[in-house]
Design an enzyme around this catalytic site. Structure first.
Site, PDB file in Angstrom:
ATOM      1  N   CYS A   2       0.817  -1.211   0.000  1.00 39.80           N
ATOM      2  CA  CYS A   2       0.000   0.000   0.000  1.00 39.80           C
ATOM      3  C   CYS A   2       0.857   1.270   0.000  1.00 39.80           C
ATOM      4  O   CYS A   2       1.907   1.315   0.622  1.00 39.80           O
ATOM      5  CB  CYS A   2      -0.877   0.014   1.229  1.00 39.80           C
ATOM      6  SG  CYS A   2      -1.912  -1.435   1.349  1.00 39.80           S
ATOM      7  N   ARG A  28       2.310   0.930  -6.014  1.00 38.49           N
ATOM      8  CA  ARG A  28       2.351   0.273  -4.705  1.00 38.49           C
ATOM      9  C   ARG A  28       1.127  -0.629  -4.504  1.00 38.49           C
ATOM     10  O   ARG A  28       1.159  -1.531  -3.666  1.00 38.49           O
ATOM     11  CB  ARG A  28       2.350   1.327  -3.600  1.00 38.49           C
ATOM     12  CG  ARG A  28       3.507   2.264  -3.635  1.00 38.49           C
ATOM     13  CD  ARG A  28       4.671   1.793  -2.869  1.00 38.49           C
ATOM     14  NE  ARG A  28       4.410   1.447  -1.493  1.00 38.49           N
ATOM     15  CZ  ARG A  28       5.352   1.399  -0.556  1.00 38.49           C
ATOM     16  NH1 ARG A  28       6.584   1.688  -0.853  1.00 38.49           N
ATOM     17  NH2 ARG A  28       5.070   1.055   0.685  1.00 38.49           N
ATOM     18  N   TRP A  81      -3.230  -2.452  -1.730  1.00 42.47           N
ATOM     19  CA  TRP A  81      -3.013  -3.823  -2.211  1.00 42.47           C
ATOM     20  C   TRP A  81      -3.595  -4.708  -1.118  1.00 42.47           C
ATOM     21  O   TRP A  81      -3.115  -4.725   0.010  1.00 42.47           O
ATOM     22  CB  TRP A  81      -1.525  -4.091  -2.400  1.00 42.47           C
ATOM     23  CG  TRP A  81      -1.240  -5.414  -3.014  1.00 42.47           C
ATOM     24  CD1 TRP A  81      -1.184  -5.708  -4.346  1.00 42.47           C
ATOM     25  CD2 TRP A  81      -0.957  -6.638  -2.334  1.00 42.47           C
ATOM     26  NE1 TRP A  81      -0.892  -7.040  -4.535  1.00 42.47           N
ATOM     27  CE2 TRP A  81      -0.748  -7.633  -3.323  1.00 42.47           C
ATOM     28  CE3 TRP A  81      -0.857  -7.013  -0.993  1.00 42.47           C
ATOM     29  CZ2 TRP A  81      -0.442  -8.962  -3.008  1.00 42.47           C
ATOM     30  CZ3 TRP A  81      -0.563  -8.333  -0.681  1.00 42.47           C
ATOM     31  CH2 TRP A  81      -0.359  -9.290  -1.676  1.00 42.47           C
ATOM     32  N   ASN A 107      -0.095   1.124   5.934  1.00 44.63           N
ATOM     33  CA  ASN A 107       0.616   0.120   5.140  1.00 44.63           C
ATOM     34  C   ASN A 107       1.169  -0.911   6.110  1.00 44.63           C
ATOM     35  O   ASN A 107       1.898  -0.573   7.027  1.00 44.63           O
ATOM     36  CB  ASN A 107       1.771   0.776   4.368  1.00 44.63           C
ATOM     37  CG  ASN A 107       2.581  -0.263   3.604  1.00 44.63           C
ATOM     38  OD1 ASN A 107       2.046  -1.289   3.196  1.00 44.63           O
ATOM     39  ND2 ASN A 107       3.864   0.006   3.423  1.00 44.63           N
ATOM     40  N   GLY A 108       0.800  -2.176   5.887  1.00 50.44           N
ATOM     41  CA  GLY A 108       1.320  -3.238   6.755  1.00 50.44           C
ATOM     42  C   GLY A 108       0.237  -4.235   7.096  1.00 50.44           C
ATOM     43  O   GLY A 108      -0.867  -4.190   6.544  1.00 50.44           O
ATOM     44  N   GLU A 484      14.089 -16.276 -14.873  1.00 53.97           N
ATOM     45  CA  GLU A 484      13.660 -14.882 -14.967  1.00 53.97           C
ATOM     46  C   GLU A 484      12.642 -14.704 -16.102  1.00 53.97           C
ATOM     47  O   GLU A 484      11.631 -14.014 -15.943  1.00 53.97           O
ATOM     48  CB  GLU A 484      14.900 -13.988 -15.145  1.00 53.97           C
ATOM     49  CG  GLU A 484      14.641 -12.504 -15.215  1.00 53.97           C
ATOM     50  CD  GLU A 484      13.877 -11.924 -14.039  1.00 53.97           C
ATOM     51  OE1 GLU A 484      13.684 -12.593 -13.022  1.00 53.97           O
ATOM     52  OE2 GLU A 484      13.415 -10.771 -14.165  1.00 53.97           O
ATOM     53  N   LYS A 488       8.737 -13.483 -15.640  1.00 51.22           N
ATOM     54  CA  LYS A 488       8.215 -12.305 -16.344  1.00 51.22           C
ATOM     55  C   LYS A 488       6.943 -12.658 -17.107  1.00 51.22           C
ATOM     56  O   LYS A 488       5.964 -11.928 -17.072  1.00 51.22           O
ATOM     57  CB  LYS A 488       9.228 -11.735 -17.353  1.00 51.22           C
ATOM     58  CG  LYS A 488      10.414 -10.999 -16.833  1.00 51.22           C
ATOM     59  CD  LYS A 488      10.117  -9.689 -16.174  1.00 51.22           C
ATOM     60  CE  LYS A 488       9.984  -9.891 -14.689  1.00 51.22           C
ATOM     61  NZ  LYS A 488      11.159  -9.652 -13.902  1.00 51.22           N
ATOM     62  N   HIS A 507      13.816 -36.006 -17.050  1.00 51.93           N
ATOM     63  CA  HIS A 507      13.480 -36.602 -15.749  1.00 51.93           C
ATOM     64  C   HIS A 507      12.032 -36.316 -15.354  1.00 51.93           C
ATOM     65  O   HIS A 507      11.680 -36.448 -14.189  1.00 51.93           O
ATOM     66  CB  HIS A 507      14.443 -36.086 -14.678  1.00 51.93           C
ATOM     67  CG  HIS A 507      15.865 -36.459 -14.953  1.00 51.93           C
ATOM     68  ND1 HIS A 507      16.335 -37.751 -14.831  1.00 51.93           N
ATOM     69  CD2 HIS A 507      16.914 -35.726 -15.405  1.00 51.93           C
ATOM     70  CE1 HIS A 507      17.614 -37.788 -15.170  1.00 51.93           C
ATOM     71  NE2 HIS A 507      17.988 -36.568 -15.533  1.00 51.93           N
ATOM     72  N   LYS A 604       4.149  -3.580  -6.792  1.00 50.51           N
ATOM     73  CA  LYS A 604       5.579  -3.398  -7.029  1.00 50.51           C
ATOM     74  C   LYS A 604       6.398  -3.653  -5.766  1.00 50.51           C
ATOM     75  O   LYS A 604       7.411  -4.332  -5.806  1.00 50.51           O
ATOM     76  CB  LYS A 604       5.808  -1.968  -7.535  1.00 50.51           C
ATOM     77  CG  LYS A 604       7.258  -1.619  -7.774  1.00 50.51           C
ATOM     78  CD  LYS A 604       7.777  -2.337  -8.999  1.00 50.51           C
ATOM     79  CE  LYS A 604       9.237  -2.045  -9.286  1.00 50.51           C
ATOM     80  NZ  LYS A 604       9.794  -3.097 -10.153  1.00 50.51           N
TER      81      LYS A 604
HETATM   82  O1  M6R Z   1      11.874  -4.871  -4.454  1.00 55.06           O
HETATM   83  P1  M6R Z   1      12.406  -6.246  -4.489  1.00 55.06           P
HETATM   84  O2  M6R Z   1      13.492  -6.430  -5.504  1.00 55.06           O
HETATM   85  O3  M6R Z   1      12.848  -6.750  -3.138  1.00 55.06           O
HETATM   86  O4  M6R Z   1      11.195  -7.143  -4.933  1.00 55.06           O
HETATM   87  C1  M6R Z   1      11.278  -8.539  -4.952  1.00 55.06           C
HETATM   88  C2  M6R Z   1      10.159  -9.142  -5.753  1.00 55.06           C
HETATM   89  O5  M6R Z   1       8.931  -8.831  -5.181  1.00 55.06           O
HETATM   90  C3  M6R Z   1      10.175  -8.655  -7.202  1.00 55.06           C
HETATM   91  O6  M6R Z   1      11.389  -8.917  -7.811  1.00 55.06           O
HETATM   92  C4  M6R Z   1       9.062  -9.326  -8.015  1.00 55.06           C
HETATM   93  O7  M6R Z   1       9.307 -10.687  -8.121  1.00 55.06           O
HETATM   94  C5  M6R Z   1       8.981  -8.665  -9.379  1.00 55.06           C
HETATM   95  N1  M6R Z   1       7.667  -8.164  -9.563  1.00 55.06           N
HETATM   96  C6  M6R Z   1       9.327  -9.571 -10.494  1.00 55.06           C
HETATM   97  O8  M6R Z   1       9.279  -8.915 -11.725  1.00 55.06           O
END
Ligand code: M6R
Length: 609
Positions: A2, A28, A81, A107-108, A484, A488, A507, A604
């Site tokens: 949040c 956020r 969020w 937030n929390g 990765e 994505k 496997h 994010k």
């Molecule tokens: O801010 P951070 O790098 O600690 O965030 C970690 C993950 O939440 C972040 O990398 C998340 O997996 C991304 N949305 C991936 O694209």
């Protein structure tokens, strides 16, 4: 998670300022948004959520606020969020107590919510949130103590978990109170206006001169004159300098697109001034003070989440390659496993935001044990930046897209420099250090070469968008690229994707291969190239579709589509092979009509654990 924003001004522009900055905090959380304005005699509250409109944005919230009443000096806002309670307008912040005396953005997560509800006794809450419960607890203590600061102080001691919040007193339009315990609250002052936010991004429209980041258990009274900080009801002062963010969308449609396309520059920025060719030792100002202690460390433990965890994996592989013992762990798992480590091991926390709660939990745990803690962080002044003993700034600039792209590449670049730094303290020769530097300097242009193929990658996506299942496959260093790429794709396209080390296919995973299954294989010309070719044959023999990312001419009958990347040293290849996969997922999201900057269910910055 949040986003929080609060404004006390003298210019009557609180409404515009709050609405503008809340828009900057959309990344956020975008399940709902809300604002409260203290108009002197009354508080006006406006909220919107996905319940009202699936793809609402800040403009929809602005439309709810009547234009005629745009003079106000005190406002708070929130982007949510969801954790406690669904994505509804009732659950949107700001929340208020039963008597509408206090308005609250939070937030929390309050982990001992049941105990607090018991303490409050009967009362019919209008929402399902922990926040509404907390603002009622504040109101209860206020009635008992007749002081908002004291009430907030008592609440802060009572609640468990990582929490940060701002409270507006309906009867005091000249004041806001904020508090922090395990989260982030930043204060800023600009000619007669005082700003409070959970994230530097909200400071963008202001020319802030003084800033302060609230420490744990600090409570702050915010007025147009500035702020007064209380800890255990004593006034305290402190300040910490942090840099400005920069996040214009410019010519791009989405932040993710912008951030992918600026990687030539962000990569160059990560290494700028750091590669000292004469010595083959990088200059990393943030760890200079503890260089001697690092020399004695036997094992380095990397901790992170999501994309940052993939960077941890890369660090582990690279450190091992340079003869240095290293491990990589997912932060949310670490504290709950029985990890074995020595007192002189060092921990390195990787995080773009520097605010990820799971990662912070591990830092707290490791600090108790007394090991060295380093950070590889993008956001200066963030919590992980502050809580670690030393670290490296990856200098990627503001990353707004929920999908981490440029930060990942800059994390890898920082890891390479750190690995060379430590390996040069140990067994690496000056020649090897210099050779790596020469190659690192070429990476920005090589990234650009890949970005220049964006149209081709888009065509490949359009051709393959019928697939609903993907494997991302690679061996050794490019198994990390596969992880990765897979993260994505699922994150922003909602297409099912899994990553495997390519040799692992036989496997089990090979059983799923048929003409309707697409495998993205990352196969640069390295020590595992020949083995990888055999594995591609195994997929083709079962009629699987293959999309290859390579730097070597390949039999066109073997791969259905090929994307070429420039050559580099084998262990640097993820810095290049990741780029086409970022574009692949971005174009897939567009093709499937997803908003890549607002993937459903995600935020994010993940500030809950
Ligand atoms: O801010 P951070 O790098 O600690 O965030 C970690 C993950 O939440 C972040 O990398 C998340 O997996 C991304 N949305 C991936 O694209």
């Amino acid at each position: 998670m949040c986003g929080i924003f609060g404004y006390i001004g003298t210019d009557g522009r609180a409404i515009n300022s709050v609405l503008y900055s809340i828009g900057l905090l959309e990344h956020r959380g975008y399940d709902s948004m809300g604002v409260a304005f203290n108009m002197g005699r009354e508080v006006e509250l406006y909220k919107i959520s996905q319940e009202d409109k699936e793809n609402f944005n800040i403009e929809d919230l602005k439309r709810l606020v009547p234009k005629r009443k745009r003079i106000c000096n005190n406002g708070i806002g929130h982007t949510r969020w969801a954790t406690f309670g669904g994505k509804t307008t009732k659950n949107a912040h700001p929340h208020h107590d039963f008597n509408k005396l206090f308005y609250f953005v939070h937030n929390g997560n309050v982990e001992n919510l049941d105990d607090i509800k018991k303490e409050l006794g009967k009362g019919s809450f209008y929402s399902e949130t922990d926040s509404e419960v907390i603002v009622n607890l504040i109101a209860k203590y206020y009635r008992e103590m007749n002081s908002l600061e004291k009430a907030v102080s008592k609440v802060l001691k009572k609640i468990e978990g990582a929490n940060a919040f701002v409270v507006m007193d309906a009867n005091k339009p000249e004041q806001l109170i904020a508090a922090n315990k395990g989260g982030t609250i930043i204060l800023g002052k600009e000619n007669g206006n005082t700003i409070v936010a959970s994230d530097l991004a909200a400071f963008e429209p202001f020319t802030i001169k003084n800033r302060h980041i609230l420490k744990d258990n600090e409570i702050v009274e915010i007025t147009k004159q500035g702020w007064k900080i209380y800890e255990d009801e004593k006034v305290k002062k402190a300040a910490k300098e942090i840099n400005e963010p920069n996040s214009d969308l410019g010519e791009y449609k989405f932040f993710m697109e912008k951030e992918i396309f600026e990687q030539k520059y962000t990569m160059a920025n990560a290494i700028r001034g750091r590669l000292i060719t004469e010595t083959g030792i990088p200059k990393l100002g943030g760890i200079e003070n503890i260089a001697r202690s690092l020399r004695k460390v036997k094992t380095f433990h990397f901790i992170g989440c999501g994309t940052a965890y993939n960077a941890c994996l890369y660090a582990k592989f690279l450190f091992n390659r340079f003869g240095i013992a290293a491990s990589a762990s997912i932060a949310s798992e670490f504290c709950y496993r029985h990890s074995v480590f020595a007192p002189d091991d060092a921990f390195i926390f990787i995080s773009q935001s520097g605010e990820t709660a799971d990662t912070i939990e591990v830092i707290n745990e490791i600090k108790i044990k007394g090991n060295i803690c380093l950070g590889i962080v993008n956001v200066p002044g963030s919590r992980i930046w502050r809580e670690t003993d030393a670290g490296i700034s990856i200098r990627a600039g503001k990353e707004k897209g929920v999908a981490s792209t440029k930060a990942f590449i800059s994390q890898l670049a920082s890891i390479v420099m750190l690995a060379v730094f430590l390996a040069r303290q140990r067994n690496m020769t000056i020649d090897t250090g210099q050779r790596i530097f020469r190659e690192l300097e070429l990476i920005p242009d090589k990234i650009q070469e890949i970005l220049n193929q964006a149209n081709l990658i888009r065509k490949v996506v359009n051709k393959n968008s019928r697939f609903t299942n993907y494997y991302f496959l690679g061996r050794y260093f490019n198994y990390i690229t596969a992880e990765e790429g897979s993260l994505k794709l699922k994150e922003i396209s909602y297409v099912h994707a899994e990553a495997y080390p390519l040799g692992e296919m036989k496997h089990g995973p090979l059983a799923l291969i048929d003409k309707d299954f697409c495998s993205v294989v990352i196969i640069p010309d390295d020590s595992v190239f020949k083995k990888s070719l055999v594995n591609i044959h195994e997929i083709k023999a079962r009629n699987g579709k293959v999309l290859a990312i390579t730097n070597k001419k390949m039999d066109v009958n073997l791969a259905d589509d090929i994307i070429f990347v420039p050559r580099t040293i084998d262990y640097l290849s993820p810095l290049l092979t990741t780029i086409p996969l970022q574009l692949f997922s971005y174009y897939m999201a567009l093709k499937l009509k997803r908003n890549p900057d607002k993937p459903r269910n995600l935020a994010k910055t993940v500030t809950v654990s």
